[in-house]
Design a protein around this motif. Structure first.
Motif, PDB file in Angstrom:
ATOM      1  N   CYS A   1       0.857  -1.189   0.000  1.00 20.69           N
ATOM      2  CA  CYS A   1       0.000   0.000   0.000  1.00 20.69           C
ATOM      3  C   CYS A   1       0.891   1.236   0.000  1.00 20.69           C
ATOM      4  O   CYS A   1       1.962   1.244   0.624  1.00 20.69           O
ATOM      5  N   VAL A   2       0.469   2.269  -0.714  1.00 16.43           N
ATOM      6  CA  VAL A   2       1.196   3.534  -0.775  1.00 16.43           C
ATOM      7  C   VAL A   2       0.338   4.629  -0.149  1.00 16.43           C
ATOM      8  O   VAL A   2      -0.863   4.732  -0.437  1.00 16.43           O
ATOM      9  N   VAL A   3       0.940   5.437   0.706  1.00 16.78           N
ATOM     10  CA  VAL A   3       0.278   6.622   1.257  1.00 16.78           C
ATOM     11  C   VAL A   3       0.866   7.837   0.547  1.00 16.78           C
ATOM     12  O   VAL A   3       2.091   8.020   0.529  1.00 16.78           O
ATOM     13  N   LEU A   4       0.017   8.656  -0.039  1.00 18.64           N
ATOM     14  CA  LEU A   4       0.437   9.894  -0.695  1.00 18.64           C
ATOM     15  C   LEU A   4       0.055  11.060   0.198  1.00 18.64           C
ATOM     16  O   LEU A   4      -1.135  11.252   0.504  1.00 18.64           O
ATOM     17  N   THR A   5       1.034  11.838   0.611  1.00 18.13           N
ATOM     18  CA  THR A   5       0.762  12.936   1.527  1.00 18.13           C
ATOM     19  C   THR A   5       1.651  14.130   1.188  1.00 18.13           C
ATOM     20  O   THR A   5       2.408  14.098   0.217  1.00 18.13           O
ATOM     21  N   ALA A   6       1.548  15.195   1.979  1.00 18.60           N
ATOM     22  CA  ALA A   6       2.327  16.414   1.716  1.00 18.60           C
ATOM     23  C   ALA A   6       2.643  17.126   3.014  1.00 18.60           C
ATOM     24  O   ALA A   6       1.906  17.024   3.998  1.00 18.60           O
ATOM     25  N   GLU A   7       3.741  17.860   2.996  1.00 16.14           N
ATOM     26  CA  GLU A   7       4.110  18.717   4.118  1.00 16.14           C
ATOM     27  C   GLU A   7       3.572  20.129   3.867  1.00 16.14           C
ATOM     28  O   GLU A   7       3.226  20.482   2.744  1.00 16.14           O
TER      29      GLU A   7
END
Length: 251
Positions: free
Chosen positions: A48-54
């Motif tokens: 599974c991949v989590v796509l996030t941002a700062e």
């Protein structure tokens, strides 16, 4: 690094975007994000991949200042192709992608989360397409995956945003949590998914994509054609210039 990948748990890869001040990505940024997502999905250890941002928000779309500096159409073509590559990389990632969204998710951000498999959002998250205010078109394909058809049209024509709570009510957001709890909530879902057999998860992702009622690649590419028309006519430049005098020139 502007786009980085970490592995906090077995089977879970986290791809993080960090382009201050508002995560408006330049052309190369979209390609870098696409490469990171595809690499994570290809890794046999990833389930599974989590796509996030700062930073302040998840994504503010393309870097309009980069387009305004370009006297030709190279930046426009690059942004269109880069967005297409990044959106496709989310959709075609070999394993499920969980988008962890905090703050604003605008323009290209909608293309990313609309192609994700699941969305976890913070209470302050907002979703929208300000394209008509920026001299562009596109990603209605992906907004239509988040809200019903008539709401999508009203949001698109008005450039208004929808809240995380509203999207949760429509069933497109899995959970809404306080911003401080977003990272852990996204990882919690990713860990649950990652406990499944990795090969079977890949079969499941391919099967679900195969029964989609809308071809997201062709649909989005069709939209992009009208963005080119708006630019070739000079209309887009006039609208972007007006926006640049009213805001910080990034969207």
């Amino acid at each position: 690094m502007p786009v980085s990948t970490s592995v906090p748990d077995k089977g879970v890869a986290v791809v993080t975007v960090d382009y201050p001040p508002v995560n408006a990505l330049p052309v190369q940024g979209w390609y870098d994000l696409a490469d990171a997502l595809r690499a994570a999905g290809r890794d046999p250890g990833t389930r599974c991949v989590v796509l996030t941002a700062e930073g302040r928000g998840f994504n503010a779309g393309v870097d309009i200042k980069e387009m305004q500096r370009d006297t030709g159409h190279a930046a426009l073509i690059g942004a269109n192709r880069g967005c297409y590559a990044a959106f496709s990389a989310v959709y075609e990632c070999e394993v499920p992608v969980v988008a962890a969204v905090a703050g604003f998710c605008l323009g290209g951000g909608i293309g990313l989360v609309g192609n994700a498999d699941a969305i976890v959002a913070s209470e302050d998250a907002t979703f929208g397409l300000p394209e008509l205010d920026r001299g562009a078109l596109g990603a209605a394909t992906h907004l239509a995956r988040l809200v019903p058809q008539h709401l999508m049209r009203a949001l698109y024509y008005t450039s208004r945003t929808a809240t995380a709570a509203e999207l949760h009510a429509h069933g497109s957001v899995w959970r809404v949590v306080p911003r401080a709890e977003l990272h852990e909530a996204a990882l919690e879902l990713a860990r649950e998914i990652a406990r499944k057999d990795g090969t079977l998860l890949r079969f499941a992702k391919a099967a679900i994509n195969g029964i989609d009622p809308v071809d997201v690649h062709r649909s989005y590419r069709f939209e992009q054609g009208f963005t080119f028309e708006a630019n070739l006519s000079g209309l887009a430049d006039r609208i972007r210039d007006d926006f640049g005098t009213q805001g910080e020139g990034r969207a």
